[in-house]
Design an enzyme around this catalytic site. Sequence first.
Site, PDB file in Angstrom:
ATOM      1  CB  CYS A 206      -1.109  -0.061   1.062  1.00 54.01           C
ATOM      2  SG  CYS A 206      -1.881   1.848   1.249  1.00 54.01           S
TER       3      CYS A 206
ATOM      4  CB  CYS B 100      -0.669   2.117   4.163  1.00 56.23           C
ATOM      5  SG  CYS B 100      -1.674   2.044   3.696  1.00 56.23           S
ATOM      6  CG  ASP B 101       2.964   1.480   3.952  1.00 60.19           C
ATOM      7  OD1 ASP B 101       2.860   1.695   5.784  1.00 60.19           O
ATOM      8  OD2 ASP B 101       3.082  -0.602   3.557  1.00 60.19           O
TER       9      ASP B 101
END
Length: 312
Positions: A133, A136-137
Amino acid sequence: MPKRVIIIGSGPAGYTAALYTARANLRPRVYAGSVSHGGQLMTTTEVENYPGFPAGIMGPELMEHFRKQAERFCAEVVYQDVRRVDLSRRPFVIETDEGRDDAHTLIIATGASSRMLGLPEEQRLLGHGLSTCATCDGFFFRGQEIAVVGGGDSALEEANFLTRFATRVHVVHRREKLRASKIMQDKSQANPKIAFEWNSIVEKVLGEEKVAGLRLRDAANGKTRDLAVTGVFVAIGHIPNTRIFEGQIELHPNGYIKTFGGTKTSVDGVFACGDVQDFTYRQAVTAAGTGCMAALDAERWLEHHGIQAEES
Ligand code: NAP
């Protein structure tokens, strides 16, 4: 006595549906899964984009909060896997390895799983330089050289997004032709920070405790080479967790559950929320939002059918 509401799944959608139905005194039972409860956030490290946590929060800790908040209002969380459902009968039948249950309404929140490469080191390195992701990261890879595996729209979208942080993003694709839309291809090819590694099959993710590179095999001549990167994003698609519903509920051709005007499915009294019905946004916050919608839809369904909530 049949349960008023049974929820299958324990990611942000499932637990939000549990919280709302519990607060409506519907005493929901949540089948959270025996091993992989908590959903996809359990495999991420820090979550920085979930509103309400200005300092960020670890994925598993966030899911712990979700669970505790639902349990505070007497949602019953059961750590079992649902093996079979029968949606042709009323009340619906839900079976696990340990028994069977009946429910007037069912909320499906079984999510989707990232398709993985199937390499033995993937699980060990997930959250340690290997991610599924970018939203997200991506932030953790500021100033680094990284790779995205895949040749579809997701891979190119992630690659473009990641160029905000990384110095260079290598798109590793197993063929020499992309599957992604023309517009996305043009955008990526015009981005000076993106490099394409064509005909490249990932043979191994290098690194013991964290990602140190990729070993790539040339699909044309079989030769291997190492690509030195400190981050790898696997973007080769998702698989919705809908196997137990196949043939009983309408699915999109890509396997995701079809919803109609909110969270209603093709079966009256069955609602779907979160990633199992969303192949567009796929965010924890949108999953939680549709979990709330499913709870309200189930509550209205019960009210309409004269099934009362418990007295407080
Ligand atoms: P996808 O279109 O199915 O593409 C998956 C890619 O991963 C393909 O290039 C495929 O290679 C590769 N792949 C699959 N299994 C692999 C494996 N085991 N090893 C190496 N490579 C593998 O999936 P997606 O990109 O997630 O997109 C899903 C849907 O969402 C699509 O309809 C897409 O258009 C849509 N989407 C749209 C947007 C947007 O419009 N902004 C953004 C994201 C997704 P091959 O090409 O060789 O099969």
